[in-house]
Design a protein around this motif. Structure first.
Motif, mmCIF file in Angstrom:
data_model
loop_
_atom_site.group_PDB
_atom_site.id
_atom_site.type_symbol
_atom_site.label_atom_id
_atom_site.label_comp_id
_atom_site.label_asym_id
_atom_site.label_seq_id
_atom_site.Cartn_x
_atom_site.Cartn_y
_atom_site.Cartn_z
ATOM 1 N N PHE A 86 46.489 37.695 54.747
ATOM 2 C CA PHE A 86 45.952 39.046 54.619
ATOM 3 C C PHE A 86 46.484 39.992 55.698
ATOM 4 C CE2 PHE A 86 42.483 42.105 55.527
ATOM 5 C CZ PHE A 86 42.410 42.739 54.296
ATOM 6 N N LYS A 87 46.597 39.510 56.929
ATOM 7 C CA LYS A 87 46.989 40.363 58.063
ATOM 8 C C LYS A 87 48.434 40.843 57.961
ATOM 9 C CE LYS A 87 48.046 36.257 60.834
ATOM 10 N NZ LYS A 87 47.659 35.464 62.029
ATOM 11 N N TYR A 88 49.229 40.257 57.085
ATOM 12 C CA TYR A 88 50.632 40.644 56.970
ATOM 13 C C TYR A 88 50.851 41.794 55.985
ATOM 14 C CZ TYR A 88 51.252 36.224 59.393
ATOM 15 O OH TYR A 88 51.178 35.202 60.305
ATOM 16 N N ALA A 89 49.808 42.221 55.317
ATOM 17 C CA ALA A 89 49.926 43.377 54.418
ATOM 18 C C ALA A 89 49.989 44.658 55.243
ATOM 19 C CB ALA A 89 48.746 43.424 53.462
ATOM 20 N N LYS A 90 50.945 45.519 54.905
ATOM 21 C CA LYS A 90 51.170 46.736 55.692
ATOM 22 C C LYS A 90 50.257 47.885 55.285
ATOM 23 C CE LYS A 90 56.018 45.719 56.745
ATOM 24 N NZ LYS A 90 57.420 46.179 56.610
ATOM 25 N N LYS A 91 49.696 47.824 54.084
ATOM 26 C CA LYS A 91 48.789 48.883 53.637
ATOM 27 C C LYS A 91 47.741 48.262 52.718
ATOM 28 C CE LYS A 91 51.920 51.513 51.755
ATOM 29 N NZ LYS A 91 52.525 52.630 51.008
ATOM 30 N N PRO A 92 46.593 48.920 52.556
ATOM 31 C CA PRO A 92 45.546 48.368 51.694
ATOM 32 C C PRO A 92 46.011 48.248 50.241
ATOM 33 C CG PRO A 92 44.673 50.091 53.113
ATOM 34 C CD PRO A 92 46.161 50.149 53.243
ATOM 35 N N GLY A 93 45.634 47.163 49.608
ATOM 36 C CA GLY A 93 45.986 46.928 48.213
ATOM 37 C C GLY A 93 44.829 46.293 47.476
ATOM 38 N N ILE A 94 45.143 45.255 46.697
ATOM 39 C CA ILE A 94 44.137 44.568 45.883
ATOM 40 C C ILE A 94 44.204 43.069 46.176
ATOM 41 C CG2 ILE A 94 43.337 44.075 43.534
ATOM 42 C CD1 ILE A 94 44.743 46.606 42.594
ATOM 43 N N ILE A 95 43.038 42.443 46.262
ATOM 44 C CA ILE A 95 42.958 40.987 46.360
ATOM 45 C C ILE A 95 42.728 40.427 44.961
ATOM 46 C CG2 ILE A 95 41.642 39.030 47.239
ATOM 47 C CD1 ILE A 95 43.252 40.438 49.392
ATOM 48 N N ASN A 96 43.517 39.434 44.595
ATOM 49 C CA ASN A 96 43.399 38.806 43.281
ATOM 50 C C ASN A 96 43.214 37.300 43.480
ATOM 51 O OD1 ASN A 96 43.545 38.190 40.577
ATOM 52 N ND2 ASN A 96 45.710 38.708 40.316
ATOM 53 N N SER A 97 41.980 36.800 43.578
ATOM 54 C CA SER A 97 40.771 37.397 43.076
ATOM 55 C C SER A 97 39.560 36.664 43.660
ATOM 56 C CB SER A 97 40.738 37.281 41.556
ATOM 57 O OG SER A 97 40.822 35.890 41.198
ATOM 58 N N VAL A 98 38.361 37.169 43.299
ATOM 59 C CA VAL A 98 37.124 36.431 43.537
ATOM 60 C C VAL A 98 36.538 36.048 42.182
ATOM 61 C CG1 VAL A 98 36.591 37.585 45.711
ATOM 62 C CG2 VAL A 98 35.684 38.510 43.577
ATOM 63 N N SER A 99 35.565 35.159 42.216
ATOM 64 C CA SER A 99 34.828 34.774 41.013
ATOM 65 C C SER A 99 33.524 34.144 41.463
ATOM 66 C CB SER A 99 35.639 33.780 40.166
ATOM 67 O OG SER A 99 35.732 32.525 40.826
ATOM 68 N N GLY A 100 32.777 33.604 40.519
ATOM 69 C CA GLY A 100 31.555 32.906 40.867
ATOM 70 C C GLY A 100 31.788 31.459 41.239
ATOM 71 N N GLU A 101 33.053 31.064 41.359
ATOM 72 C CA GLU A 101 33.392 29.683 41.691
ATOM 73 C C GLU A 101 33.283 29.442 43.202
ATOM 74 O OE1 GLU A 101 36.847 28.459 38.622
ATOM 75 O OE2 GLU A 101 37.281 30.239 39.840
ATOM 76 N N GLY A 102 32.637 28.350 43.560
ATOM 77 C CA GLY A 102 32.603 27.937 44.959
ATOM 78 C C GLY A 102 32.163 29.044 45.903
ATOM 79 N N ASN A 103 32.883 29.158 47.028
ATOM 80 C CA ASN A 103 32.532 30.138 48.061
ATOM 81 C C ASN A 103 33.567 31.259 48.162
ATOM 82 O OD1 ASN A 103 34.632 28.606 49.086
ATOM 83 N ND2 ASN A 103 33.765 28.446 51.154
ATOM 84 N N LYS A 104 34.222 31.579 47.059
ATOM 85 C CA LYS A 104 35.279 32.595 47.092
ATOM 86 C C LYS A 104 34.760 33.940 47.601
ATOM 87 C CE LYS A 104 38.411 30.699 43.610
ATOM 88 N NZ LYS A 104 39.157 30.948 42.360
ATOM 89 N N CYS A 105 33.608 34.368 47.098
ATOM 90 C CA CYS A 105 33.066 35.662 47.534
ATOM 91 C C CYS A 105 32.773 35.660 49.025
ATOM 92 C CB CYS A 105 31.792 35.988 46.752
ATOM 93 S SG CYS A 105 32.067 36.378 45.014
ATOM 94 N N GLU A 106 32.261 34.546 49.519
ATOM 95 C CA GLU A 106 31.859 34.459 50.921
ATOM 96 C C GLU A 106 33.061 34.469 51.861
ATOM 97 O OE1 GLU A 106 28.560 33.848 48.527
ATOM 98 O OE2 GLU A 106 30.456 32.737 48.412
ATOM 99 N N ILE A 107 34.256 34.204 51.336
ATOM 100 C CA ILE A 107 35.469 34.276 52.149
ATOM 101 C C ILE A 107 36.146 35.643 51.994
ATOM 102 C CG2 ILE A 107 37.805 33.344 52.470
ATOM 103 C CD1 ILE A 107 36.695 30.614 51.635
ATOM 104 N N ILE A 108 36.273 36.107 50.758
ATOM 105 C CA ILE A 108 37.040 37.326 50.493
ATOM 106 C C ILE A 108 36.260 38.592 50.842
ATOM 107 C CG2 ILE A 108 38.177 38.702 48.707
ATOM 108 C CD1 ILE A 108 39.684 36.161 49.522
#
Length: 269
Positions: A86-108
């Motif tokens: 994530f830190k290597y992105a030079k400008k804000p964009g989009i994360i692909n993706s989160v879902s209801g699986e596991g702990n994805k939301c809690e990380i992203i």
């Protein structure tokens, strides 16, 4: 409509080969062609083994960001990989993706908290991909409400109702549209997105099915799509639909694309 260019994906055989060979020029050319065709974001997906994915994804990100001035859509099924690059992105964009699986939301979600970053949210959970509208809506509600706890507003979320292939479910498109309408009633500023090719999986002449799906989905309110902007017919379908539903004043975008040679019969020489 927001176009997320899908071509830099390691699961595509030619791209996978380029990644294996570290063919920087091949990746650079894909980024430039998508940007010139009108992509708003460039999706980067390594499609490699988990242990190689972070390094490969960073390599792709560096090439694309050097080649074009477009924000990235950082794409990985592993939230830990996204966290690592994530830190290597030079400008804000989009994360692909989160879902209801596991702990994805809690990380992203904490990763993009307090930033302008957007996120694609898939309507699936640990039970898999639901076939009914109500479950998709309920999962969407969970994902949006979790995001709000991190002050991520609905307008930063692209919900993907995960259209099922038409031969598997003949009501697939109708369920997609119904799900979209209900979600937009609940959260008027949320965005709806989709990958276009799943609808036609297992069918002949897939391009025409994808184009018809795209046209109906845009007419019904879809805001973004993960697609190939270099596909002249698909791009023309997007622009023509927007013109027909009054979203292209004086048809300027459509006419400009034609004049630039991005749509229409490709001229030789």
């Amino acid at each position: 409509m927001i176009i997320i260019g899908e071509k830099i994906n390691g699961t595509i055989p030619s791209v996978g080969q380029a990644i294996q060979n570290r063919d920087e020029n091949f990746i650079r050319d894909l980024a430039i062609r998508q940007a010139e065709a009108g992509a708003d974001y460039i999706d980067v997906c390594a499609g490699t083994s988990p242990e190689e994915e972070p390094d490969t994804l960073k390599w792709l990100m560096d090439i694309v960001q050097d080649a074009v001035d477009k924000p990235l859509c950082i794409d990985s099924p592993n939230p830990k990989t996204i966290e690592a690059v994530f830190k290597y992105a030079k400008k804000p964009g989009i994360i692909n993706s989160v879902s209801g699986e596991g702990n994805k939301c809690e990380i992203i979600y904490p990763l993009i908290q307090g930033t302008p970053w957007q996120v694609i949210a898939l309507t699936c959970d640990d039970r898999g991909i639901p076939s009914d509208v109500n479950t998709r809506v309920e999962i969407s509600k969970v994902l949006v409400e979790k995001a709000l706890k991190y002050d991520i507003q609905p307008e930063r979320i692209h919900i993907d109702p995960l259209v099922i292939s038409l031969p598997t479910d003949n009501q697939s498109l109708l369920k997609f549209v119904e799900t979209m309408n209900i979600i937009k009633q609940m959260y008027p500023t949320v965005k709806i997105t989709s990958g276009l090719s799943n609808i036609s999986f297992g069918m002949p002449y897939r391009k025409i099915v994808n184009m018809c799906f795209l046209t109906i989905a845009v007419f019904s309110g879809m805001d973004s799509a993960i697609m190939d902007p270099c596909n002249r017919d698909m791009l023309a379908a997007v622009l023509a639909t927007e013109a027909l539903i009054g979203k292209d004043r004086y048809c300027r975008k459509y006419n400009n694309a034609y004049r630039k040679g991005l749509i229409g019969v490709k001229k030789e020489g």
